[in-house]
Design a protein around this motif. Structure first.
Motif, PDB file in Angstrom:
ATOM      1  N   ASN A 163       4.844   7.424  -7.811  1.00 52.77           N
ATOM      2  CA  ASN A 163       3.955   8.111  -6.880  1.00 52.77           C
ATOM      3  C   ASN A 163       2.994   7.185  -6.143  1.00 52.77           C
ATOM      4  OD1 ASN A 163       4.475  11.159  -7.411  1.00 52.77           O
ATOM      5  ND2 ASN A 163       4.349  10.244  -9.454  1.00 52.77           N
ATOM      6  N   THR A 164       3.353   5.905  -6.081  1.00 50.00           N
ATOM      7  CA  THR A 164       2.607   4.960  -5.252  1.00 50.00           C
ATOM      8  C   THR A 164       3.583   4.282  -4.302  1.00 50.00           C
ATOM      9  OG1 THR A 164       2.849   3.317  -7.034  1.00 50.00           O
ATOM     10  CG2 THR A 164       0.757   4.504  -6.912  1.00 50.00           C
ATOM     11  N   ARG A 165       3.068   3.479  -3.408  1.00 49.70           N
ATOM     12  CA  ARG A 165       3.913   2.796  -2.438  1.00 49.70           C
ATOM     13  C   ARG A 165       4.518   1.529  -3.049  1.00 49.70           C
ATOM     14  NH1 ARG A 165      -0.463   1.659   2.007  1.00 49.70           N
ATOM     15  NH2 ARG A 165      -1.244   0.609   0.139  1.00 49.70           N
ATOM     16  N   SER A 166       5.631   1.101  -2.486  1.00 49.16           N
ATOM     17  CA  SER A 166       6.281  -0.108  -3.001  1.00 49.16           C
ATOM     18  C   SER A 166       5.414  -1.344  -2.802  1.00 49.16           C
ATOM     19  CB  SER A 166       7.635  -0.308  -2.317  1.00 49.16           C
ATOM     20  OG  SER A 166       7.468  -0.442  -0.908  1.00 49.16           O
ATOM     21  N   SER A 167       4.474  -1.282  -1.864  1.00 47.55           N
ATOM     22  CA  SER A 167       3.600  -2.425  -1.586  1.00 47.55           C
ATOM     23  C   SER A 167       2.372  -2.460  -2.493  1.00 47.55           C
ATOM     24  CB  SER A 167       3.140  -2.399  -0.121  1.00 47.55           C
ATOM     25  OG  SER A 167       2.450  -1.186   0.155  1.00 47.55           O
ATOM     26  N   ASP A 168       2.171  -1.418  -3.297  1.00 45.92           N
ATOM     27  CA  ASP A 168       1.002  -1.355  -4.174  1.00 45.92           C
ATOM     28  C   ASP A 168       1.247  -2.135  -5.466  1.00 45.92           C
ATOM     29  OD1 ASP A 168      -0.175   0.299  -2.289  1.00 45.92           O
ATOM     30  OD2 ASP A 168       0.504   2.136  -3.259  1.00 45.92           O
ATOM     31  N   TYR A 169       0.172  -2.562  -6.098  1.00 47.75           N
ATOM     32  CA  TYR A 169       0.248  -3.291  -7.366  1.00 47.75           C
ATOM     33  C   TYR A 169      -0.335  -2.418  -8.470  1.00 47.75           C
ATOM     34  CZ  TYR A 169       1.032  -7.322  -4.340  1.00 47.75           C
ATOM     35  OH  TYR A 169       1.527  -8.188  -3.390  1.00 47.75           O
ATOM     36  N   ILE A 170       0.430  -2.259  -9.545  1.00 47.00           N
ATOM     37  CA  ILE A 170       0.018  -1.388 -10.650  1.00 47.00           C
ATOM     38  C   ILE A 170      -0.077  -2.206 -11.922  1.00 47.00           C
ATOM     39  CG2 ILE A 170       0.481   0.770 -11.856  1.00 47.00           C
ATOM     40  CD1 ILE A 170       2.490   1.394  -9.585  1.00 47.00           C
ATOM     41  N   GLY A 171      -1.154  -2.035 -12.650  1.00 47.17           N
ATOM     42  CA  GLY A 171      -1.325  -2.781 -13.886  1.00 47.17           C
ATOM     43  C   GLY A 171      -1.893  -1.923 -14.998  1.00 47.17           C
ATOM     44  N   ARG A 172      -1.575  -2.299 -16.203  1.00 40.38           N
ATOM     45  CA  ARG A 172      -2.220  -1.700 -17.376  1.00 40.38           C
ATOM     46  C   ARG A 172      -3.273  -2.700 -17.828  1.00 40.38           C
ATOM     47  NH1 ARG A 172       0.193  -1.081 -23.450  1.00 40.38           N
ATOM     48  NH2 ARG A 172      -1.570   0.064 -24.356  1.00 40.38           N
ATOM     49  N   ILE A 173      -4.534  -2.337 -17.665  1.00 33.83           N
ATOM     50  CA  ILE A 173      -5.618  -3.290 -17.884  1.00 33.83           C
ATOM     51  C   ILE A 173      -6.408  -3.022 -19.161  1.00 33.83           C
ATOM     52  CG2 ILE A 173      -5.843  -3.789 -15.434  1.00 33.83           C
ATOM     53  CD1 ILE A 173      -8.222  -1.883 -15.342  1.00 33.83           C
ATOM     54  N   GLY A 174      -5.992  -2.013 -19.898  1.00 34.61           N
ATOM     55  CA  GLY A 174      -6.645  -1.694 -21.160  1.00 34.61           C
ATOM     56  C   GLY A 174      -5.729  -0.829 -21.991  1.00 34.61           C
ATOM     57  N   GLY A 175      -6.225  -0.317 -23.128  1.00 37.67           N
ATOM     58  CA  GLY A 175      -5.391   0.507 -23.988  1.00 37.67           C
ATOM     59  C   GLY A 175      -4.781   1.682 -23.264  1.00 37.67           C
ATOM     60  N   GLU A 176      -5.645   2.541 -22.685  1.00 35.41           N
ATOM     61  CA  GLU A 176      -5.161   3.698 -21.916  1.00 35.41           C
ATOM     62  C   GLU A 176      -5.679   3.666 -20.479  1.00 35.41           C
ATOM     63  OE1 GLU A 176      -8.917   5.148 -24.073  1.00 35.41           O
ATOM     64  OE2 GLU A 176      -7.260   3.792 -24.464  1.00 35.41           O
ATOM     65  N   GLU A 177      -6.055   2.488 -20.014  1.00 31.57           N
ATOM     66  CA  GLU A 177      -6.615   2.343 -18.682  1.00 31.57           C
ATOM     67  C   GLU A 177      -5.648   1.584 -17.766  1.00 31.57           C
ATOM     68  OE1 GLU A 177     -10.777   0.935 -16.499  1.00 31.57           O
ATOM     69  OE2 GLU A 177     -10.551   0.812 -18.677  1.00 31.57           O
ATOM     70  N   PHE A 178      -5.479   2.125 -16.578  1.00 29.09           N
ATOM     71  CA  PHE A 178      -4.574   1.554 -15.593  1.00 29.09           C
ATOM     72  C   PHE A 178      -5.335   1.273 -14.304  1.00 29.09           C
ATOM     73  CE2 PHE A 178      -2.221   4.148 -18.520  1.00 29.09           C
ATOM     74  CZ  PHE A 178      -1.028   3.473 -18.736  1.00 29.09           C
ATOM     75  N   ALA A 179      -4.749   0.434 -13.463  1.00 34.99           N
ATOM     76  CA  ALA A 179      -5.362   0.105 -12.174  1.00 34.99           C
ATOM     77  C   ALA A 179      -4.277   0.032 -11.112  1.00 34.99           C
ATOM     78  CB  ALA A 179      -6.123  -1.213 -12.252  1.00 34.99           C
ATOM     79  N   VAL A 180      -4.644   0.460  -9.900  1.00 36.72           N
ATOM     80  CA  VAL A 180      -3.722   0.410  -8.772  1.00 36.72           C
ATOM     81  C   VAL A 180      -4.451  -0.230  -7.595  1.00 36.72           C
ATOM     82  CG1 VAL A 180      -2.206   1.703  -7.226  1.00 36.72           C
ATOM     83  CG2 VAL A 180      -2.634   2.558  -9.544  1.00 36.72           C
ATOM     84  N   LEU A 181      -3.900  -1.314  -7.098  1.00 31.22           N
ATOM     85  CA  LEU A 181      -4.443  -1.970  -5.915  1.00 31.22           C
ATOM     86  C   LEU A 181      -3.622  -1.543  -4.717  1.00 31.22           C
ATOM     87  CD1 LEU A 181      -6.330  -4.091  -4.582  1.00 31.22           C
ATOM     88  CD2 LEU A 181      -4.557  -5.801  -5.074  1.00 31.22           C
ATOM     89  N   LEU A 182      -4.316  -1.033  -3.690  1.00 32.57           N
ATOM     90  CA  LEU A 182      -3.631  -0.529  -2.502  1.00 32.57           C
ATOM     91  C   LEU A 182      -4.034  -1.366  -1.289  1.00 32.57           C
ATOM     92  CD1 LEU A 182      -4.824   2.167  -4.251  1.00 32.57           C
ATOM     93  CD2 LEU A 182      -3.118   3.235  -2.788  1.00 32.57           C
ATOM     94  N   PRO A 183      -3.256  -2.378  -0.943  1.00 30.18           N
ATOM     95  CA  PRO A 183      -3.566  -3.167   0.251  1.00 30.18           C
ATOM     96  C   PRO A 183      -3.163  -2.410   1.518  1.00 30.18           C
ATOM     97  CG  PRO A 183      -1.576  -3.996  -0.805  1.00 30.18           C
ATOM     98  CD  PRO A 183      -2.096  -2.899  -1.675  1.00 30.18           C
ATOM     99  N   ASN A 184      -3.866  -2.698   2.612  1.00 30.66           N
ATOM    100  CA  ASN A 184      -3.557  -2.048   3.896  1.00 30.66           C
ATOM    101  C   ASN A 184      -3.474  -0.535   3.761  1.00 30.66           C
ATOM    102  OD1 ASN A 184      -3.264  -4.522   5.374  1.00 30.66           O
ATOM    103  ND2 ASN A 184      -1.275  -4.790   4.390  1.00 30.66           N
ATOM    104  N   CYS A 185      -4.488   0.038   3.147  1.00 32.26           N
ATOM    105  CA  CYS A 185      -4.478   1.479   2.900  1.00 32.26           C
ATOM    106  C   CYS A 185      -5.760   2.097   3.448  1.00 32.26           C
ATOM    107  CB  CYS A 185      -4.370   1.744   1.399  1.00 32.26           C
ATOM    108  SG  CYS A 185      -4.014   3.460   0.990  1.00 32.26           S
ATOM    109  N   SER A 186      -5.603   3.103   4.269  1.00 35.25           N
ATOM    110  CA  SER A 186      -6.763   3.765   4.855  1.00 35.25           C
ATOM    111  C   SER A 186      -7.477   4.604   3.805  1.00 35.25           C
ATOM    112  CB  SER A 186      -6.325   4.667   6.014  1.00 35.25           C
ATOM    113  OG  SER A 186      -5.529   5.734   5.528  1.00 35.25           O
ATOM    114  N   VAL A 187      -8.672   5.034   4.118  1.00 33.68           N
ATOM    115  CA  VAL A 187      -9.451   5.817   3.173  1.00 33.68           C
ATOM    116  C   VAL A 187      -8.780   7.165   2.907  1.00 33.68           C
ATOM    117  CG1 VAL A 187     -10.933   6.745   5.012  1.00 33.68           C
ATOM    118  CG2 VAL A 187     -11.749   6.703   2.654  1.00 33.68           C
ATOM    119  N   GLU A 188      -8.228   7.786   3.950  1.00 38.86           N
ATOM    120  CA  GLU A 188      -7.556   9.068   3.762  1.00 38.86           C
ATOM    121  C   GLU A 188      -6.316   8.925   2.885  1.00 38.86           C
ATOM    122  OE1 GLU A 188      -8.286   7.766   6.667  1.00 38.86           O
ATOM    123  OE2 GLU A 188      -9.640   9.134   7.739  1.00 38.86           O
TER     124      GLU A 188
END
Length: 363
Positions: free
Chosen positions: A261-286
């Motif tokens: 459910n994210t774009r192929s250009s996004d970066y997804i990481g597991r940064i903690g036990g149950e915590e995740f992060a998604v970096l969305l480059p070139n992504c508008s606020v909407e």
């Protein structure tokens, strides 16, 4: 003779080592691109031709190891590369001299290539396959020595068989050793960059990606960027009630849903036990808001089936931080996303909290 054997071994090992340096893990790919197959087949064939020029003198006769590259190509390269290599060896022999022996060479190289490929496809021990291929090649060479060259010297045939086995098995060992080294290197790279459970980027690699994105942002100030922090609500209770093994299933399923459910250009990481992060480059606020809401719904609305057959519903809280492209405080993005995640959890969980930048944007 020993000097000539050493030269031939050096040529064989050097060529195969350089091939592995150039093609790396693609060296052992049988299902490779047509261009790579042609290149590898031609290089193996040229190696066979080169070995003809460094023939080993054994009394009145000369022997060479042109069959070794063919056998190794059949073993590692597949049918296309094998017959390309055989054709190059045949052409090379015809260019040296056209006579009865050169035409017999066409038959012998074709037969060796075919037999080696058929043996390579068998599901038996690798060393046994190599021994069978070399033995068949040696038998053919011995028959040709006796019938064509009329060379019946016992010492010559023994020397040829010994040299052939040494060259074939030694190069086989070198390639296998290098193969295992590349496999271990790729495994270590994967373990260094990816989370072993979810297959997502681990914290170390995600931080590295984030740092690179910040550096790019400073060079291109108009570059928009968003960061989402996601935390599974009440995950500890899942581990306490169902066990850590079932908790791992939940984590893997969340990772899968994040990827889908994210774009192929996004970066997804597991940064903690149950915590995740998604970096969305070139992504508008909407678009950032849409993606965050979609992630929240996909996690909350669809049950997760545990290994014991139980289905459970879980929720997640998300904190989003957005940079308009004009801010110089880009490195504050993780801090803001973490603060927003805390607000989402404090406000009742199962919701998206966006940074003040988003609220200011819609005023």
């Amino acid at each position: 003779m020993l000097r000539d054997l050493f030269i031939n071994l050096t040529i064989l090992v050097t060529f195969h080592y350089l091939l592995m340096l150039v093609f790396k893990e693609n060296f052992l790919k049988k299902e490779d691109t047509l261009l790579r197959q042609v290149c590898k087949g031609m290089i193996s064939g040229l190696l066979g031709v080169l070995l003809m020029f460094f023939s080993i003198k054994a009394g009145p006769a000369i022997i060479d190891l042109r069959h070794i590259p063919l056998i190794l190509t059949a073993f590692y390269g597949g049918i296309a590369q094998t017959f390309i290599a055989a054709c190059v060896v045949i052409i090379g022999r015809l260019l040296i001299e056209v006579n009865v022996a050169s035409f017999i060479n066409i038959f012998s190289m074709t037969f060796i290539a075919t037999a080696s490929f058929l043996i390579a496809e068998r599901h038996i021990n690798h060393v046994v396959k190599m021994l069978l291929s070399i033995t068949i090649s040696n038998v053919i060479a011995t028959i040709l020595f006796i019938t064509v060259v009329h060379e019946t010297t016992f010492e010559l045939h023994v020397a040829y068989w010994i040299f052939s086995y040494i060259a074939g098995l030694f190069n086989f060992y070198v390639i296998e050793h290098q193969t295992k080294a590349y496999q271990l290197l790729n495994l270590y790279k994967s373990q260094a960059h990816y989370d072993f459970l979810t297959g997502l980027l681990n914290k170390r690699k995600f931080d590295e990606v984030l740092s690179d994105a910040f550096a790019l942002k400073l060079k291109q100030p108009l570059h928009q960027m968003s960061l989402i922090y996601l935390d599974i609500d009440y995950f500890k209770s899942i581990n306490d009630q169902y066990g850590h093994h079932e908790g791992d299933i939940v984590l893997k399923e969340i990772g899968t849903r994040l990827i889908k459910n994210t774009r192929s250009s996004d970066y997804i990481g597991r940064i903690g036990g149950e915590e995740f992060a998604v970096l969305l480059p070139n992504c508008s606020v909407e678009k950032t808001w849409q993606i965050a809401e979609r992630l929240r719904r996909k996690i909350a609305d669809q049950p997760i089936y545990l290994q014991n057959g139980t289905s459970i519903h879980i929720t997640a809280s998300l904190g989003c931080a957005y940079d308009t492209g004009a801010s110089e405080n880009i490195k504050q993005l993780p801090i803001i996303a973490d603060q927003e995640l805390y607000k989402a959890k404090q406000s009742g969980r199962n919701q998206v909290s966006f940074s003040k930048r988003k609220r200011d944007h819609f005023r």
